[in-house]
Design a protein around this motif. Structure first.
Motif, PDB file in Angstrom:
ATOM      1  N   LYS A  11     -55.559 -12.481  -3.148  1.00  0.00           N
ATOM      2  CA  LYS A  11     -55.987 -13.883  -2.561  1.00  0.00           C
ATOM      3  C   LYS A  11     -56.424 -14.926  -3.427  1.00  0.00           C
ATOM      4  O   LYS A  11     -57.292 -14.544  -4.289  1.00  0.00           O
ATOM      5  N   SER A  27     -55.565 -21.817   0.465  1.00  0.00           N
ATOM      6  CA  SER A  27     -55.601 -20.290   0.387  1.00  0.00           C
ATOM      7  C   SER A  27     -54.207 -19.920   0.591  1.00  0.00           C
ATOM      8  O   SER A  27     -53.229 -20.407   1.437  1.00  0.00           O
ATOM      9  N   THR A  29     -52.646 -15.809   0.668  1.00  0.00           N
ATOM     10  CA  THR A  29     -53.003 -14.513   0.658  1.00  0.00           C
ATOM     11  C   THR A  29     -51.858 -13.633   1.010  1.00  0.00           C
ATOM     12  O   THR A  29     -51.031 -13.984   1.794  1.00  0.00           O
TER      13      THR A  29
END
Length: 278
Positions: A11, A27, A29
């Motif tokens: 991540k 982000s 992931t």
């Protein structure tokens, strides 16, 4: 049969506190779900299913406006490989197959406001574009055959359905909810609150074929409640009524019998809850 599965699931993320009232984040992931075995398989091809892999990308912003309004905006993109899809092929019998790929693109907005100290307002809005990019061999339960047999996407030779481009199961295109809660202080006696909630969902499909008989049309529900909290918050209680309008809707559909059937959503329901916290 013995299979071994392994994966690395990193991540990566960055949070930027622009000022005390504003945050921006991004982000990426990787997700993973192991493969397995279908014990009810009738062919070698259906005997096992592959691991599911996912890359999730998210960008959002959280903003507080004059300490009275909070706005949280999020955009996301999910890229699935070998998405695992469950299908009911008979009474009490489920098989899991893999869609070659699927994507989910969406935006969500959450608003929380306190126009006065006693009143809290919350609204959630979401829009999804969740589709199978490729799913050429979706399983077709026997009860569903009469409803898809004439479709050009149905393969009579293999008894499978090409669901590429169709909506994912249980992924309504639009949904929304609004909640209003008013809290009144009763001085040394405690406090009470009144809450009203409205939630709405767009049409939802429960089978990769997107057959209408295996879906639930758009509907909305209203819930009301009256709650109490003691001065020290140890004791709490709540009176509630859910689905005030007694809306009839399907929470799920199945095609594991003679004909497709549905699982009815809860009717108008009254109740009371009590709790004590140490």
């Amino acid at each position: 049969m013995t299979n071994r599965y392994h994966a690395v699931t990193p991540k990566f993320g960055i949070d930027w506190q622009i000022d005390p009232d504003a945050l921006v984040y991004v982000s990426a992931t990787r997700g993973y779900k192991s493969g397995g075995v279908n014990y009810a398989a009738t062919t070698v091809a259906q005997e096992s299913f592959a691991p599911e892999e996912l890359w999730s990308y998210e960008l959002g912003r959280d903003r507080m406006v004059r300490h009275r309004l909070r706005v949280n905006l999020t955009g996301f993109y999910y890229d699935y490989t070998n998405l695992q899809v469950q299908s009911q092929i008979g009474p009490g019998t489920t098989t899991i197959g893999n869609a070659a790929s699927a994507t989910v693109k969406g935006v969500e907005a959450e608003f929380t406001a306190k126009p006065i100290a006693a009143l809290a307002l919350t609204a959630n809005l979401s829009a999804l574009d969740a589709t199978y990019k490729s799913f050429p061999v979706a399983a077709v339960p026997g009860a569903l055959l009469p409803f898809v047999a004439n479709s050009p996407n149905f393969n009579a030779t293999t008894g499978t359905y090409d669901a590429g481009g169709n909506y994912l199961d249980n992924a309504p295109r639009y949904s929304a909810s609004v909640i209003a809660q008013y809290t009144e202080s009763l001085s040394s006696v405690g406090s009470i609150y009144e809450q009203a909630e409205y939630s709405w969902k767009d049409r939802t499909y429960y089978d990769p074929s997107n057959a209408y008989i295996m879906s639930q049309g758009a509907y909305g529900l209203v819930n009301l409640s009256l709650g109490y909290a003691s001065p020290d918050s140890h004791w709490t209680g709540r009176l509630f009524v859910s689905n005030v309008a007694d809306k009839q809707y399907l929470a799920l559909t199945l095609a594991n019998g003679v004909v497709p059937t549905g699982v009815a959503g809860a009717p108008r329901t009254f109740g009371i809850t009590m709790a004590y916290k140490w």
